[in-house]
Structure formats: C-alpha cells, structure tokens
Enzyme design. Structure first.
Site, short mmCIF file in Angstrom:
data_model
loop_
_atom_site.label_atom_id
_atom_site.label_comp_id
_atom_site.label_asym_id
_atom_site.label_seq_id
_atom_site.Cartn_x
_atom_site.Cartn_y
_atom_site.Cartn_z
N ASP A 273 0.84 -1.20 0.00
CA ASP A 273 0.00 0.00 0.00
C ASP A 273 0.88 1.25 0.00
O ASP A 273 1.58 1.52 0.97
CB ASP A 273 -0.87 -0.01 1.27
CG ASP A 273 -1.77 1.21 1.35
OD1 ASP A 273 -2.87 1.15 0.77
OD2 ASP A 273 -1.37 2.23 1.96
N TYR B 87 3.09 9.66 -0.07
CA TYR B 87 4.22 9.05 0.67
C TYR B 87 5.54 9.30 -0.06
O TYR B 87 6.60 9.05 0.50
CB TYR B 87 4.02 7.53 0.84
CG TYR B 87 2.75 7.10 1.50
CD1 TYR B 87 1.94 8.00 2.19
CD2 TYR B 87 2.32 5.78 1.45
CE1 TYR B 87 0.75 7.59 2.78
CE2 TYR B 87 1.14 5.36 2.04
CZ TYR B 87 0.36 6.28 2.69
OH TYR B 87 -0.82 5.86 3.27
N LYS C 117 -2.51 5.88 -4.22
CA LYS C 117 -3.58 6.85 -3.94
C LYS C 117 -3.24 8.21 -4.52
O LYS C 117 -2.09 8.64 -4.49
CB LYS C 117 -3.76 7.02 -2.41
CG LYS C 117 -3.77 5.71 -1.64
CD LYS C 117 -4.01 5.92 -0.16
CE LYS C 117 -3.68 4.67 0.63
NZ LYS C 117 -2.27 4.47 0.93
N HIS D 91 -7.30 9.61 -1.94
CA HIS D 91 -6.70 9.48 -0.59
C HIS D 91 -7.56 10.10 0.52
O HIS D 91 -7.68 9.53 1.60
CB HIS D 91 -5.30 10.12 -0.61
CG HIS D 91 -4.38 9.59 0.44
ND1 HIS D 91 -3.02 9.53 0.25
CD2 HIS D 91 -4.59 9.10 1.68
CE1 HIS D 91 -2.45 9.01 1.34
NE2 HIS D 91 -3.38 8.76 2.22
N1 LIG Z 1 -5.29 6.13 3.83
C1 LIG Z 1 -4.72 6.83 4.78
O1 LIG Z 1 -5.08 8.00 5.05
C2 LIG Z 1 -3.60 6.21 5.58
C3 LIG Z 1 -3.15 6.84 6.76
C4 LIG Z 1 -2.13 6.23 7.48
C5 LIG Z 1 -1.59 5.02 7.05
N2 LIG Z 1 -2.02 4.44 5.88
C6 LIG Z 1 -1.44 3.15 5.40
O2 LIG Z 1 -1.58 2.18 6.44
C7 LIG Z 1 -0.31 1.59 6.70
C8 LIG Z 1 -0.25 1.08 8.12
O3 LIG Z 1 -0.39 2.15 9.03
P1 LIG Z 1 0.84 2.71 9.88
O4 LIG Z 1 2.07 2.51 9.08
O5 LIG Z 1 0.48 4.06 10.31
O6 LIG Z 1 0.84 1.89 11.20
P2 LIG Z 1 0.60 0.38 11.72
O7 LIG Z 1 0.87 -0.61 10.66
O8 LIG Z 1 -0.69 0.37 12.37
O9 LIG Z 1 1.68 0.30 12.86
C9 LIG Z 1 3.02 0.47 12.63
C10 LIG Z 1 3.73 0.41 13.96
O10 LIG Z 1 3.43 -0.80 14.66
C11 LIG Z 1 4.61 -1.51 14.96
N3 LIG Z 1 4.33 -2.93 14.71
C12 LIG Z 1 4.10 -3.54 13.52
N4 LIG Z 1 3.86 -4.86 13.70
C13 LIG Z 1 3.94 -5.09 15.04
C14 LIG Z 1 3.78 -6.24 15.84
N5 LIG Z 1 3.49 -7.44 15.31
N6 LIG Z 1 3.93 -6.12 17.20
C15 LIG Z 1 4.21 -4.93 17.75
N7 LIG Z 1 4.38 -3.79 17.04
C16 LIG Z 1 4.23 -3.87 15.69
C17 LIG Z 1 5.67 -0.96 14.03
O11 LIG Z 1 6.92 -0.92 14.66
P3 LIG Z 1 8.20 -1.72 14.04
O12 LIG Z 1 8.44 -1.15 12.69
O13 LIG Z 1 9.29 -1.43 15.01
O14 LIG Z 1 7.80 -3.18 14.01
C18 LIG Z 1 5.20 0.47 13.78
O15 LIG Z 1 5.69 1.31 14.77
C19 LIG Z 1 0.67 2.71 6.34
O16 LIG Z 1 1.98 2.27 6.22
C20 LIG Z 1 0.05 3.22 5.08
O17 LIG Z 1 0.40 2.38 4.00
C21 LIG Z 1 -3.04 5.02 5.17
#
Ligand SMILES: NC(=O)c1ccc[n+]([C@@H]2O[C@H](COP(=O)([O-])OP(=O)(O)OC[C@H]3O[C@@H](n4cnc5c(N)ncnc54)[C@H](OP(=O)(O)O)[C@@H]3O)[C@@H](O)[C@H]2O)c1
Length: 269
Positions: free
Chosen positions: A52, A57, A82, A118
């Site tokens: 994604d 980004y 997006k 987005h």
């Molecule tokens: N459409 C939108 O508006 C929007 C907004 C925000 C995000 N997104 C998308 O959603 C994706 C995911 O969201 P996100 O990146 O904000 O956050 P996330 O995936 O919810 O969380 C990432 C965090 O969780 C930790 N983590 C991951 N797996 C883990 C596990 N098994 N146990 C413990 N901690 C864990 C990671 O640390 P480590 O790296 O140290 O493991 C990182 O700090 C984004 O990368 C992006 O592609 C979309």
C-alpha cells in the site's frame, strides 16, 4: 494468501504491508527518500504480495524498484496507490491525469491494481469529476480497480449513487479505541470492501495488556489478535513493520479463530 473478492471480481489479498515510512531516511514519514528497498524486499521474502503506497508518501518509486529487484512477475503482486484529495490533483481532468501518470511512472508499471482517492474534500461534485477520470483509466486497463479512503457515509454514498463504477474499497483508520464501526459496517453493507489503516498504531498499553491476555489463549500476540479480529469481520489489513520478525508475525494469523465471546470483548476495546 487469503483474499476477499472486490465488487469488480478481482481478488484482493486480505493482508498487505503498509509502506508509508519505507525507503525514507530514519524511517520518518517526512524523511528524505533514500531509495532503500530493504523492508519491502524483507516483506516479499516473508510472503507479502500486497503493498500500500500513495503519491503523498513520495515512495512509489521505491516500491516499484523493490518489485523489480524481487525478480517476480508483476502479476504476483497487488499494488495499491492513492491520488491526493488536493486541488493540485483535482483542479481539472488534466490534473487528475497527471496524478495517475505520475503513479504509473514512479511504480514503473503498466497498471495499478487498486487506486484510491486518498482523502475527501468539501465538494462532492469535484470528487465525482475526479472519479470519472479514474473510471476512464479502468476502461483502459491501467487501473484495475478504484476506490476511496477516509470517506464517510455521505461521501461514499454520493459516489455509489452517481459514479458509473462503484468504489471497490474504502480504506479508513481502524484500531482499538477507534474501530470506526459505523463507516466499516456501511461499507460492508454497500459491498465496498473496508480496509483498515494504522491497524496497530495508537493502541494504548492498557489495551495491549488486555489483548495479550486474549492472545495467550491462542498463543498469539496482541497485534495478531487485532489483525485476526479485523479479517474475521471482513476488513482488509495493511500493518507495517520495519522488523523482519514482526513482519512475519503479522502474517501468522490464519491458524486460529477467535471465539464469539473474545470478539465481543475485543470490539469493546
Ligand atoms: N489512507 C490513509 O489515510 C492512511 C493513513 C495512514 C496510514 N495508511 C497506510 O496504512 C499503513 C499502516 O499504518 P501505519 O504505518 O500508520 O501503522 P501500523 O501498521 O498500524 O503500525 C506500525 C507500527 O506498529 C509496529 N508494529 C508492527 N507490527 C507489530 C507487531 N506485530 N507487534 C508490535 N508492534 C508492531 C511498528 O513498529 P516496528 O516497525 O518497530 O515493528 C510500527 O511502529 C501505512 O503504512 C500506510 O500504507 C493510510
């Protein structure tokens, strides 16, 4: 890899990898792009085939580079990108086209599997106008499916009612304390697949503790419990980790099933 079927008939892997800090200095969202494909290649090795990304980004080119470096066929992957809900990209049809062309070029691909608006903005007519350009790209085969992100019921409903092609996906924030059930249930009812962004962020220590207790019954972590809860209710997840072990753990959610009682407890977190 388990999939859900989009309303277009296309199979959408139920888990993918987020990328919003990949290929950036210090893994900072605003960090400079350094072209580092380590985490994406690590994720491909772990078994991820769904990624994604987004124009915002700034790392579509890093995703494209990693796909090339993987030496795997393009059709093994499901790539989402997006287009920003910003004037620069919706001012007119040419501005929208510029965005789509920018994504195709940066990802170095002939087509994108799923392309989302987005964010919504405060003009439904303009959003429909952007949507119509995306529909034309679906006709050309350059976008295989199109959808939205962060849309509420009114915004999604407007596109469903007025668009020629129904949105396939609505990607929204969803995690403990903010499951976003109203829009998720509305999307499901409309046969628009809900997808959870930030599935593992903003989880309080207290919630982690409670979810770890649930996880202990299944020999799973709090994070695996959250991801399993989402996929069991038909929500696609895109967790992101920079750590190989956690990337792998996040995929290990297909060998257990939560009890109804546990799901009820999780939904209250
Ligand atoms: N459409 C939108 O508006 C929007 C907004 C925000 C995000 N997104 C998308 O959603 C994706 C995911 O969201 P996100 O990146 O904000 O956050 P996330 O995936 O919810 O969380 C990432 C965090 O969780 C930790 N983590 C991951 N797996 C883990 C596990 N098994 N146990 C413990 N901690 C864990 C990671 O640390 P480590 O790296 O140290 O493991 C990182 O700090 C984004 O990368 C992006 O592609 C979309």
């Amino acid at each position: 890899m388990e999939t859900v079927t989009l309303n277009t008939g296309i199979k959408f892997p139920i888990i993918g990898s987020g990328t919003n800090t990949f290929g950036k200095v210090d893994h900072a969202y605003q960090g400079e792009i350094n072209g580092d494909t380590t985490e994406i290649l690590m994720a491909i090795d772990a078994g991820y085939r769904h990624f994604d990304t987004a124009i915002s980004y700034r790392n579509e080119s890093v995703v494209g580079k990693a796909l090339g470096e993987s030496k795997k066929a393009r059709n093994e992957f499901f790539i989402t990108s997006k287009i920003p809900g910003k004037q620069e990209y919706y001012a007119d049809k040419e501005a929208v086209k510029k965005g789509v062309k920018q994504s195709l070029q940066a990802l170095n691909t002939a087509y994108i599997d799923l392309y989302l608006i987005h964010h919504p903005w405060d003009n439904l007519v303009q959003m429909l106008s952007m949507w119509q350009v995306l529909e034309d790209y679906v006709d050309q085969g350059k976008l295989k499916a199109i959808g939205v992100s962060n849309f509420n019921e009114k915004e999604l409903g407007y596109l469903i009612e007025n668009g020629r092609i129904k949105p396939a996906v609505n990607q929204v924030e969803s995690h403990p304390r903010n499951w976003n059930d109203v829009i998720i249930n509305y999307s499901l009812a409309q046969e628009v697949v809900p997808e959870a962004w930030g599935p593992l962020t903003r989880v309080s220590d207290q919630a982690k503790e409670k979810l770890s207790e649930i996880g202990a019954k299944y020999n799973k972590t709090w994070a695996q419990v959250i991801l399993r809860y989402q996929i069991e209710r038909g929500v696609v997840v895109i967790p992101k980790s920079h750590n190989q072990k956690r990337q792998e753990q996040n995929l290990e959610i297909f060998d257990f099933k939560l009890s109804d009682e546990d799901k009820q407890f999780i939904s209250a977190q």
